[in-house]
Scaffold this motif. Structure first.
Motif, PDB file in Angstrom:
ATOM      1  N   ASP A 146      28.602   0.032  -2.877  1.00 46.26           N
ATOM      2  CA  ASP A 146      26.934  -0.568  -2.352  1.00 46.26           C
ATOM      3  C   ASP A 146      26.660   0.451  -1.882  1.00 46.26           C
ATOM      4  O   ASP A 146      25.360   1.083  -2.087  1.00 46.26           O
ATOM      5  CB  ASP A 146      26.502  -1.726  -2.167  1.00 46.26           C
ATOM      6  N   ALA A 149      27.379   4.533  -3.724  1.00 44.10           N
ATOM      7  CA  ALA A 149      25.904   3.925  -4.317  1.00 44.10           C
ATOM      8  C   ALA A 149      23.949   4.663  -4.750  1.00 44.10           C
ATOM      9  O   ALA A 149      24.007   5.117  -4.494  1.00 44.10           O
ATOM     10  CB  ALA A 149      26.144   3.017  -5.628  1.00 44.10           C
ATOM     11  N   LYS A 153      22.164   8.020  -5.394  1.00 46.81           N
ATOM     12  CA  LYS A 153      20.858   7.183  -6.515  1.00 46.81           C
ATOM     13  C   LYS A 153      20.012   8.224  -6.101  1.00 46.81           C
ATOM     14  O   LYS A 153      19.247   8.562  -6.937  1.00 46.81           O
ATOM     15  CB  LYS A 153      20.572   5.891  -6.681  1.00 46.81           C
TER      16      LYS A 153
END
Length: 330
Positions: A146, A149, A153
């Motif tokens: 997480d 990620a 992004k």
């Protein structure tokens, strides 16, 4: 909000022209904790920002690219600062972490940090450290995915990304270290607790042996320890709730000898309840070493026979402690 940004524009026009050799920071803080903000690196205050006549905190200054902390009183937020940034912050200090918002150049990185603080606050670290090894690995692996990620992004400064990856690695390494300590602590569970003979704040000495026949909930702490002090209001509430039950609340200070009077005065001034004890040899006390205590606060729960129920017990601030006590004491 529109009026606020109009004011900001006016202020920025009147300040030093922004260049790559410095950055601008402007903050509007409702319910502020003080009239100055302090930006610190790991060791020092690098910038004090005083409130102006318009109720804003405005500064133009030079920094080295990197991570900093912004302090409003004792509350703080993580910042990423870089020369060339034109950073504006709004916040309601009564809802400190939840209300921080950034705009302007550098806002993407700093909004990321603000969001990270909120996400970390939702993790039940106490439960995580008490989980079995398979669940611990599953949860920490998910956290790593997480975190990466979220970084991928965004369109962030390359140095910021590198620093965040290092920070995430350090966070996970620390979690794994704490988990290893937690596993080691569990080896004390179901064993007879070693005795202690400690000075009692009310006079004389108190032994663990003398408390047999009752459950004993031990808080290992020190006057200088902020998280320890943070647990005190919760501990007082728990003590009051179970004052007529078969349990003794014992607080053991590991303050060094030169702070003995500081401990005595602190206990008196703060009207601390329970049995207040001062460990001989502080961190090197036999009882403290037996439980491998190297960070505080630390809580220990012992049964009426002197057997350890939990060598790394639930904190007073956790509702789970009341659930446990209800099962044991009723």
């Amino acid at each position: 909000m529109k009026n606020f940004f109009t004011i900001l524009l006016t202020v920025l026009v009147s300040t030093t022209v922004l260049s790559q050799d410095n950055m601008v920071f402007v903050a509007k803080i409702d319910n502020r904790n003080g009239d100055s903000l302090f930006i610190k690196d790991q060791a020092n205050v690098i910038q004090e920002i005083k409130i102006d006549a318009k109720g804003l905190f405005v500064a133009t200054f030079s920094v080295k690219d990197g991570m900093y902390q912004l302090f409003d009183g004792v509350e703080y937020a993580n910042l990423y600062l870089k020369n060339g940034f034109d950073l504006k912050m709004t916040m309601d200090a009564s809802k400190f972490d939840e209300s921080i918002s950034f705009s302007g150049k550098g806002s993407d990185e700093n909004n990321f940090l603000a969001q990270s603080t909120l996400l970390d606050g939702k993790i039940n670290f106490e439960s995580l450290l008490k989980s079995n090894e398979a669940d611990f690995k599953k949860q920490t692996d998910a956290m790593k995915v997480d975190d990466l990620a979220r970084l991928e992004k965004g369109k962030f400064d390359s140095n910021f990304v590198a620093l965040q990856k290092k920070e995430n690695e350090a966070k996970m390494a620390q979690l794994e270290q704490y988990y290893a300590m937690s596993l080691a602590n569990k080896k004390m569970n179901n064993a007879t607790a070693p005795n202690f003979v400690y000075e009692n704040h009310k006079g004389g000495k108190t032994t663990l042996e003398s408390l047999k026949g009752k459950y004993v909930y031990i808080d290992v702490w020190a006057t200088w320890c902020g998280p320890c002090r943070g647990e005190i209001p919760f501990l007082k509430t728990i003590e009051e709730k179970y004052k007529d039950k078969n349990i003794e609340f014992v607080s053991i200070s590991v303050d060094v000898d030169k702070d003995h009077d500081k401990w005595k005065n602190f206990v008196t001034d703060k009207q601390l309840g329970g049995i207040q004890l001062f460990a001989d040899k502080n961190w090197l006390s036999d009882f403290i070493k037996a439980f491998n205590i190297n960070s505080i606060p630390r809580f220990i729960l012992i049964d009426p026979k002197g057997v350890v129920i939990d060598a790394d017990a639930i904190r007073p601030s956790s509702p789970a402690l009341v659930t446990q006590f209800e099962k044991l004491l009723n």
